[in-house]
Write a protein that holds these residues in place. Structure first.
Motif, PDB file in Angstrom:
ATOM      1  N   ASP A   1     -28.173 -37.232 -60.130  1.00  0.00           N
ATOM      2  CA  ASP A   1     -28.714 -37.713 -61.395  1.00  0.00           C
ATOM      3  C   ASP A   1     -27.734 -38.591 -62.173  1.00  0.00           C
ATOM      4  O   ASP A   1     -27.878 -38.791 -63.374  1.00  0.00           O
ATOM      5  CB  ASP A   1     -29.171 -36.542 -62.270  1.00  0.00           C
ATOM      6  N   THR A   2     -26.720 -39.140 -61.481  1.00  0.00           N
ATOM      7  CA  THR A   2     -25.781 -40.043 -62.137  1.00  0.00           C
ATOM      8  C   THR A   2     -25.589 -41.317 -61.318  1.00  0.00           C
ATOM      9  O   THR A   2     -25.918 -41.362 -60.131  1.00  0.00           O
ATOM     10  CB  THR A   2     -24.410 -39.371 -62.345  1.00  0.00           C
ATOM     11  N   ASN A   3     -25.039 -42.337 -61.987  1.00  0.00           N
ATOM     12  CA  ASN A   3     -24.808 -43.640 -61.356  1.00  0.00           C
ATOM     13  C   ASN A   3     -23.337 -44.043 -61.372  1.00  0.00           C
ATOM     14  O   ASN A   3     -23.032 -45.233 -61.354  1.00  0.00           O
ATOM     15  CB  ASN A   3     -25.624 -44.717 -62.074  1.00  0.00           C
ATOM     16  N   ASP A   4     -22.435 -43.092 -61.413  1.00  0.00           N
ATOM     17  CA  ASP A   4     -21.013 -43.432 -61.369  1.00  0.00           C
ATOM     18  C   ASP A   4     -20.684 -44.153 -60.058  1.00  0.00           C
ATOM     19  O   ASP A   4     -21.350 -43.956 -59.037  1.00  0.00           O
ATOM     20  CB  ASP A   4     -20.162 -42.168 -61.456  1.00  0.00           C
ATOM     21  N   ILE A   5     -19.648 -44.988 -60.100  1.00  0.00           N
ATOM     22  CA  ILE A   5     -19.138 -45.640 -58.888  1.00  0.00           C
ATOM     23  C   ILE A   5     -18.181 -44.651 -58.228  1.00  0.00           C
ATOM     24  O   ILE A   5     -17.104 -44.354 -58.768  1.00  0.00           O
ATOM     25  CB  ILE A   5     -18.409 -46.945 -59.226  1.00  0.00           C
ATOM     26  N   VAL A   6     -18.569 -44.113 -57.095  1.00  0.00           N
ATOM     27  CA  VAL A   6     -17.819 -43.005 -56.496  1.00  0.00           C
ATOM     28  C   VAL A   6     -16.740 -43.532 -55.554  1.00  0.00           C
ATOM     29  O   VAL A   6     -17.002 -44.370 -54.692  1.00  0.00           O
ATOM     30  CB  VAL A   6     -18.766 -42.047 -55.754  1.00  0.00           C
ATOM     31  N   MET A   7     -15.540 -43.030 -55.744  1.00  0.00           N
ATOM     32  CA  MET A   7     -14.393 -43.400 -54.913  1.00  0.00           C
ATOM     33  C   MET A   7     -13.806 -42.134 -54.273  1.00  0.00           C
ATOM     34  O   MET A   7     -14.193 -41.023 -54.645  1.00  0.00           O
ATOM     35  CB  MET A   7     -13.336 -44.114 -55.763  1.00  0.00           C
ATOM     36  N   PRO A   8     -12.906 -42.261 -53.329  1.00  0.00           N
ATOM     37  CA  PRO A   8     -12.299 -41.066 -52.730  1.00  0.00           C
ATOM     38  C   PRO A   8     -11.666 -40.177 -53.799  1.00  0.00           C
ATOM     39  O   PRO A   8     -11.074 -40.668 -54.759  1.00  0.00           O
ATOM     40  CB  PRO A   8     -11.240 -41.652 -51.788  1.00  0.00           C
ATOM     41  N   THR A   9     -11.806 -38.866 -53.627  1.00  0.00           N
ATOM     42  CA  THR A   9     -11.314 -37.919 -54.628  1.00  0.00           C
ATOM     43  C   THR A   9      -9.800 -38.024 -54.789  1.00  0.00           C
ATOM     44  O   THR A   9      -9.084 -38.468 -53.890  1.00  0.00           O
ATOM     45  CB  THR A   9     -11.651 -36.470 -54.237  1.00  0.00           C
TER      46      THR A   9
END
Length: 335
Positions: free
Chosen positions: A92-100
């Motif tokens: 339910d989110t649109n964050d730009i996901v990168m490696p943790t």
């Protein structure tokens, strides 16, 4: 971009509820301004940016990083989304996901000392498959109800599950239900067991990449949270899925016992995926491609603002004398 920063603070950092970091990168130099009360995790973003800048020429850009675990850019908001980089995403989110920050730090430490990184895990996978204990295994803190439920199942079915908590913070009033807490054990000792149970923590369980790397089959809880690579994973090929409420975990473990060769192949497939996609070179390249593609979408020229501080490269007593081909100011101190 300054207006974007102000809007991000207005939406997500009211009363210091979330911590953000505004970065500017210009001429391969890194600048930042933090917002919020708990900003210590900026060190992880600093470290990967500094390391990349010692190896390649980063694009000029500005971006905002979420320094917490929970993704922020909810889809249900009517106003336009703000581009924010996060270590975890959700449905339910649109964050730009990168490696943790965890796998990124492990990647950087691979180049310095032996610790919990992919190569170390794959070199310490315990006994051979046939000599591993055919039980489900879990250790962790009480960061989600399902973890307590798993421990209670383990107490009822100790021959099938070995699940215990190492710390209680969220559910202290449930302590009697889960029994005594146990001491932490080496992560490498996890792989004395064939079946690794992966349950969410506060968000996605950041240990999943390391579980996939070991010589064991992972039982992954259905979850709205994900790391950047999760959508590559195929149920029953890279892991055995279990329901969100873990109501089928005993049946799934029994299936693995009854179908040992199939379970072993799933474990091998997971290891192969890690070797192809989650080793250090891939983590570095993913960051670089992500930043390259993001920078192409910027509609204004990046700026260095007066309230920003420079993030300097670490000094070395014996610095390497070979210079980056594109900059006399950047030294390649890692190979």
């Amino acid at each position: 971009m300054k207006a974007v920063e102000k809007e991000a603070i207005a939406r997500y950092n009211q009363r210091g509820s979330h911590s953000l970091c505004h970065y500017s990168i210009i001429d391969n130099k890194i600048y930042r301004k933090t917002h919020g009360e708990h900003v210590g995790f900026k060190m992880f973003m600093d470290n990967i940016l500094l390391s990349l800048a010692r190896k390649v020429k980063l694009p000029d850009m500005e971006f905002i990083v979420n320094l917490g675990d929970w993704p922020l850019v909810t889809k249900k908001r009517a106003d336009p989304p703000i581009p924010i980089f996060s270590w975890c995403g959700s449905d339910d989110t649109n964050d730009i996901v990168m490696p943790t920050y965890d796998i990124t730090e492990a990647t950087l430490e691979t180049m310095g000392r032996v610790m919990l990184d992919m190569l170390s895990v794959q070199a310490n996978t315990g006994p051979k498959w046939d000599n591993k204990t055919a039980q489900g295994f879990f250790r962790g803190r009480d960061s989600r109800q399902e973890r307590l439920d798993l421990v209670k199942l383990s107490r009822k079915h100790p021959g099938i599950l070995d699940a215990k908590l190492t710390n209680m913070f969220f559910f202290k009033h449930n302590k009697e239900e889960v029994g005594e807490l146990v001491k932490h054990i080496s992560f490498f000792d996890f792989f004395k067991y064939k079946y690794q149970i992966s349950l969410d923590g506060t968000v996605a369980a950041y240990r999943l990449p390391y579980l996939l790397a070991g010589d064991a089959v992972v039982f992954k809880q259905d979850s709205p949270y994900y790391e950047y690579f999760y959508k590559d994973l195929i149920p029953h090929e890279h892991y055995i899925p279990i329901k969100r409420d873990i109501s089928d975990v005993l049946d799934k473990i029994q299936w693995a016992k009854d179908n040992d060769e199939e379970a072993r192949q799933i474990a091998k497939n997971a290891q192969k995926y890690v070797q192809d996609h989650l080793l250090a070179d891939e983590i570095f390249c993913y960051h670089m491609v992500l930043f390259e593609e993001y920078s192409k979408l910027l509609v204004s020229k990046p700026h260095i603002y007066k309230e920003m501080e420079r993030v300097d490269q670490p000094t070395s007593r014996n610095p390497c004398r070979c210079h980056h081909p594109d900059s006399n100011d950047v030294r390649r101190d890692e190979l």
